[in-house]
Design an enzyme around this catalytic site. Structure first.
Site, PDB file in Angstrom:
ATOM      1  N   LYS A 146       0.867  -1.349  -0.017  1.00 52.39           N
ATOM      2  CA  LYS A 146      -0.183  -0.088  -0.079  1.00 52.39           C
ATOM      3  C   LYS A 146       0.929   1.183  -0.114  1.00 52.39           C
ATOM      4  CE  LYS A 146      -1.928  -1.305   4.003  1.00 52.39           C
ATOM      5  NZ  LYS A 146      -1.155  -2.476   3.996  1.00 52.39           N
ATOM      6  N   ARG A 159      -9.700   0.264   8.884  1.00 58.19           N
ATOM      7  CA  ARG A 159      -9.110  -1.041   9.416  1.00 58.19           C
ATOM      8  C   ARG A 159     -10.165  -1.793  10.152  1.00 58.19           C
ATOM      9  NH1 ARG A 159      -3.041  -0.094   8.980  1.00 58.19           N
ATOM     10  NH2 ARG A 159      -1.928  -1.946   9.342  1.00 58.19           N
ATOM     11  N   ARG A 217      12.460  -6.505   5.078  1.00 58.49           N
ATOM     12  CA  ARG A 217      12.450  -5.041   5.132  1.00 58.49           C
ATOM     13  C   ARG A 217      13.470  -4.284   6.110  1.00 58.49           C
ATOM     14  NH1 ARG A 217       6.808  -1.860   5.090  1.00 58.49           N
ATOM     15  NH2 ARG A 217       6.506  -2.821   7.185  1.00 58.49           N
ATOM     16  N   ARG A 244      11.915  -2.598  11.734  1.00 58.25           N
ATOM     17  CA  ARG A 244      10.756  -1.987  12.411  1.00 58.25           C
ATOM     18  C   ARG A 244      10.413  -3.100  13.484  1.00 58.25           C
ATOM     19  NH1 ARG A 244       5.934   0.066   8.459  1.00 58.25           N
ATOM     20  NH2 ARG A 244       4.704  -1.209   9.841  1.00 58.25           N
ATOM     21  N   ARG A 298      -0.037  -9.680  13.009  1.00 53.51           N
ATOM     22  CA  ARG A 298      -0.531  -8.670  12.183  1.00 53.51           C
ATOM     23  C   ARG A 298      -1.463  -9.226  10.980  1.00 53.51           C
ATOM     24  NH1 ARG A 298       4.509  -5.350  10.077  1.00 53.51           N
ATOM     25  NH2 ARG A 298       3.308  -4.178   8.896  1.00 53.51           N
TER      26      ARG A 298
HETATM   27  P1  AP5 Z   1       4.887  -1.469   1.754  1.00 55.24           P
HETATM   28  O1  AP5 Z   1       4.496  -0.807   0.454  1.00 55.24           O
HETATM   29  O2  AP5 Z   1       5.404  -0.759   2.845  1.00 55.24           O
HETATM   30  O3  AP5 Z   1       3.601  -2.254   2.275  1.00 55.24           O
HETATM   31  P2  AP5 Z   1       2.307  -1.621   3.159  1.00 55.24           P
HETATM   32  O4  AP5 Z   1       1.117  -2.577   2.607  1.00 55.24           O
HETATM   33  O5  AP5 Z   1       2.209  -0.343   3.077  1.00 55.24           O
HETATM   34  O6  AP5 Z   1       2.864  -2.501   4.648  1.00 55.24           O
HETATM   35  P3  AP5 Z   1       3.078  -1.647   6.032  1.00 55.24           P
HETATM   36  O7  AP5 Z   1       3.692  -2.817   6.865  1.00 55.24           O
HETATM   37  O8  AP5 Z   1       3.873  -0.544   5.848  1.00 55.24           O
HETATM   38  O9  AP5 Z   1       1.589  -1.373   6.292  1.00 55.24           O
HETATM   39  P4  AP5 Z   1       0.907  -1.791   7.724  1.00 55.24           P
HETATM   40  O10 AP5 Z   1      -0.396  -1.854   7.030  1.00 55.24           O
HETATM   41  O11 AP5 Z   1       0.919  -3.029   8.476  1.00 55.24           O
HETATM   42  O12 AP5 Z   1       1.586  -0.920   8.522  1.00 55.24           O
HETATM   43  P5  AP5 Z   1       1.004   0.599   8.993  1.00 55.24           P
HETATM   44  O13 AP5 Z   1       2.188   1.393   8.650  1.00 55.24           O
HETATM   45  O14 AP5 Z   1      -0.241   0.785   8.219  1.00 55.24           O
HETATM   46  O15 AP5 Z   1       5.733  -2.669   1.367  1.00 55.24           O
HETATM   47  C1  AP5 Z   1       6.292  -3.443   2.268  1.00 55.24           C
HETATM   48  C2  AP5 Z   1       7.389  -4.451   1.811  1.00 55.24           C
HETATM   49  O16 AP5 Z   1       7.277  -4.943   0.508  1.00 55.24           O
HETATM   50  C3  AP5 Z   1       8.599  -3.136   1.461  1.00 55.24           C
HETATM   51  O17 AP5 Z   1       9.820  -3.649   1.944  1.00 55.24           O
HETATM   52  C4  AP5 Z   1       8.461  -3.068   0.067  1.00 55.24           C
HETATM   53  O18 AP5 Z   1       9.732  -2.595  -0.673  1.00 55.24           O
HETATM   54  C5  AP5 Z   1       7.947  -4.236  -0.460  1.00 55.24           C
HETATM   55  N1  AP5 Z   1       7.266  -4.424  -1.747  1.00 55.24           N
HETATM   56  C6  AP5 Z   1       6.019  -3.474  -2.060  1.00 55.24           C
HETATM   57  N2  AP5 Z   1       5.506  -3.804  -3.042  1.00 55.24           N
HETATM   58  C7  AP5 Z   1       6.377  -4.906  -3.580  1.00 55.24           C
HETATM   59  C8  AP5 Z   1       6.202  -5.506  -4.839  1.00 55.24           C
HETATM   60  N3  AP5 Z   1       5.163  -5.360  -5.712  1.00 55.24           N
HETATM   61  N4  AP5 Z   1       7.093  -6.526  -5.105  1.00 55.24           N
HETATM   62  C9  AP5 Z   1       8.053  -6.899  -4.160  1.00 55.24           C
HETATM   63  N5  AP5 Z   1       8.098  -6.011  -3.061  1.00 55.24           N
HETATM   64  C10 AP5 Z   1       7.297  -5.203  -2.785  1.00 55.24           C
HETATM   65  O19 AP5 Z   1       0.732   0.205  10.387  1.00 55.24           O
HETATM   66  C11 AP5 Z   1       1.643   0.116  11.377  1.00 55.24           C
HETATM   67  C12 AP5 Z   1       0.725  -0.056  12.699  1.00 55.24           C
HETATM   68  O20 AP5 Z   1       0.098   1.040  13.110  1.00 55.24           O
HETATM   69  C13 AP5 Z   1      -0.379  -1.186  12.974  1.00 55.24           C
HETATM   70  O21 AP5 Z   1      -0.058  -2.499  13.103  1.00 55.24           O
HETATM   71  C14 AP5 Z   1      -1.302  -0.612  13.823  1.00 55.24           C
HETATM   72  O22 AP5 Z   1      -0.727  -1.090  15.161  1.00 55.24           O
HETATM   73  C15 AP5 Z   1      -1.209   0.880  13.923  1.00 55.24           C
HETATM   74  N6  AP5 Z   1      -2.310   1.443  12.758  1.00 55.24           N
HETATM   75  C16 AP5 Z   1      -2.010   1.907  11.823  1.00 55.24           C
HETATM   76  N7  AP5 Z   1      -3.312   2.217  11.229  1.00 55.24           N
HETATM   77  C17 AP5 Z   1      -4.158   2.015  12.064  1.00 55.24           C
HETATM   78  C18 AP5 Z   1      -5.478   2.094  11.993  1.00 55.24           C
HETATM   79  N8  AP5 Z   1      -6.423   2.561  10.897  1.00 55.24           N
HETATM   80  N9  AP5 Z   1      -6.247   1.573  13.146  1.00 55.24           N
HETATM   81  C19 AP5 Z   1      -5.569   0.811  14.095  1.00 55.24           C
HETATM   82  N10 AP5 Z   1      -4.240   0.940  14.032  1.00 55.24           N
HETATM   83  C20 AP5 Z   1      -3.665   1.242  13.249  1.00 55.24           C
END
Ligand code: AP5
Length: 209
Positions: A13, A88, A127, A154, A165
């Site tokens: 994302k 979420r 990552r 992280r 997660r």
């Molecule tokens: P990346 O693009 O970072 O993936 P992402 O889907 O954004 O994953 P995140 O881990 O950042 O998101 P998340 O949803 O768990 O965490 P968030 O920060 O929102 O890509 C991931 C990896 O894959 C990278 O290394 C990238 O280079 C690689 N990649 C990407 N595309 C690729 C491809 N096509 N091919 C190969 N490799 C690829 O949330 C963190 C925490 O915050 C949550 O756990 C929770 O505690 C809290 N939180 C956040 N939002 C909320 C909410 N709305 N409600 C409650 N708690 C929340």
């Protein structure tokens, strides 16, 4: 264009949001980034959120809904936005609908980036991030290739937390797929391909070029 990016943790994302921002100058509203900034700054929000985040659990709905509702009032969001990591839960989705209807700015699409969970585990456990500029690399990067800064993992990218997660995603967030399908807003993109191919599909599905 008002877009929600849906998908499991690590589906890509943030990666696709960054490309949309670069090409179309839409504000990127990432609740994960907002929370990490609050943790780093040691604000009361950050202190409250940290233990949930480190364990891979969701931060309570009321905290997140307040954060996003406030962010949507900013002038830049009136031209469109990309919501990444929100909503979420069903409660967050209903709160978002109600806020957007109050603002007269309905969603145009909910893009689901679909990736197999075992591919995600491999992606997230390898990552690494630069603690200086935020560059996202892999375990192969001893130092940041962009600025030379130190790379770190992280806390929530350790395997046991990644698996939690994914469980939390399945229980709390995956039901939103049906929610947005029911609103006729859901578009599913195969995210297990090269980043550029995924982005080409994202653009096509949004009728962007
Ligand atoms: P990346 O693009 O970072 O993936 P992402 O889907 O954004 O994953 P995140 O881990 O950042 O998101 P998340 O949803 O768990 O965490 P968030 O920060 O929102 O890509 C991931 C990896 O894959 C990278 O290394 C990238 O280079 C690689 N990649 C990407 N595309 C690729 C491809 N096509 N091919 C190969 N490799 C690829 O949330 C963190 C925490 O915050 C949550 O756990 C929770 O505690 C809290 N939180 C956040 N939002 C909320 C909410 N709305 N409600 C409650 N708690 C929340």
């Amino acid at each position: 264009m008002n877009i929600v990016l849906l998908g499991a943790p690590g589906a890509g994302k943030g990666t696709q949001a960054a490309k949309l921002v670069e090409k179309y100058q839409l504000p990127h509203i990432s609740t994960g980034d907002m929370l990490r900034a609050a943790v780093k700054a040691g604000t009361p929000l950050g202190v409250k959120a940290k233990s949930f985040m480190d364990a891979g659990e969701l931060v309570p709905d009321d905290v997140i809904i307040g954060l996003v509702t406030e962010r949507l009032q900013d002038a830049d969001a009136a031209q469109g936005f990309i919501l990444d990591g929100f909503p979420r839960t069903s409660i967050q989705a209903v709160a978002l609908d109600s806020e957007l209807s109050r603002l007269g700015r309905p969603l145009d699409a909910a893009l689901l980036i679909d990736v197999d969970f075992e591919v995600i585990v491999a992606r997230l456990t390898s990552r690494r991030m630069c603690e200086v500029c935020g560059y996202i690399g892999t375990a192969a990067d001893a130092v940041c290739p962009k600025c030379g800064g130190a790379m770190y993992q992280r806390e929530d990218d350790k395997e046991s937390v990644v698996r939690n997660r994914l469980n939390v995603y399945e229980t709390s967030t995956a039901p939103l797929i049906d929610y947005y399908r029911g609103c006729d807003l859901l578009v599913t993109i195969d995210g297990d391909r090269d980043v550029a191919l995924v982005f080409a599909d994202v653009q096509k599905s949004l009728n962007l070029s």
